[in-house]
Design an enzyme around this catalytic site. Structure first.
Site, PDB file in Angstrom:
ATOM      1  N   GLY A   1       0.822  -1.208   0.000  1.00  0.00           N
ATOM      2  CA  GLY A   1       0.000   0.000   0.000  1.00  0.00           C
ATOM      3  C   GLY A   1       0.847   1.246   0.000  1.00  0.00           C
TER       4      GLY A   1
ATOM      5  N   ASP B   1      -3.048   9.723  15.148  1.00  0.00           N
ATOM      6  CA  ASP B   1      -3.691   9.427  13.864  1.00  0.00           C
ATOM      7  C   ASP B   1      -4.397   8.070  13.933  1.00  0.00           C
ATOM      8  OD1 ASP B   1      -4.529   9.987  11.279  1.00  0.00           O
ATOM      9  OD2 ASP B   1      -2.705   9.223  10.346  1.00  0.00           O
TER      10      ASP B   1
END
Length: 193
Positions: free
Chosen positions: A18, A134
């Site tokens: 990814g 995050d």
């Protein structure tokens, strides 16, 4: 971007896993051990940006000392071909965001297992003085178990914008919010502690 078969600091790329805002992640064969690791490489577009480089290096510095079953382990880091890289534990499976996208609403037992695992990892990091900043489904990796409702592993990843609680300096400017807006806490958006 590297391709299958390319070398990164001796690691041979086996698969592209990814990419995100700061870099790409690859499954790569370890150069000396019979295992595969995840290799995160800083995007070439950020290779000369001192702020992105500092964030990338801090991720390894902050996470490497953490040893917890709910946090992806960091093994090594370095520079290859002018780009920073981090070698991490390869977590088989997918992320919680992908699970929700493909399965829809999760069975409550599976959802609770994921939330409990993520919370345990966050608690361990916080006890070591680190806030993730995050947390989102894409940063929670899930390894399925034999029982579909009980994962073998739930691990936090991507501490790229994490902050040490005792830090007096910041890698963000005044008026800058770091994180994924959809998941940011109100104090993060307001720039408060």
């Amino acid at each position: 971007m590297y391709q299958v078969g390319d070398l990164i600091a001796g690691y041979r790329v086996l698969e592209v896993l990814g990419h995100g805002g700061m870099g790409e992640v690859y499954k790569a064969a370890h150069p000396r051990l019979p295992r595969a690791d995840a290799i995160k490489v800083l995007r070439s577009a950020h290779a000369t940006d001192p702020v992105f480089r500092a964030r990338f290096e801090r991720e390894a510095d902050l996470v490497a000392p953490l040893n917890h079953p709910n946090i992806v382990a960091v093994y090594d880091r370095g520079i290859y071909d002018g780009r920073l890289w981090i070698a991490m534990e390869l977590v088989p499976g997918t992320d919680a965001g992908h699970l929700v996208d493909t399965l829809g609403p999760l069975d409550p037992r599976l959802a609770m297992a994921i939330v409990n695992g993520a919370a345990a990892g966050l608690d361990a990091a916080h006890r070591r003085g680190i806030t993730h900043r995050d947390i989102k489904p894409a940063n929670i990796l899930v390894t399925p178990g034999e029982d579909a409702m009980v994962p073998d592993a739930v691990k936090l990843t991507d501490f790229g914008i994490a902050q040490a609680l005792d830090e007096v300096t910041s890698l963000t400017g005044t008026g800058t919010t770091v994180g994924t807006m959809r998941y940011c806490s109100p104090e993060q958006i307001d720039g408060r502690a």
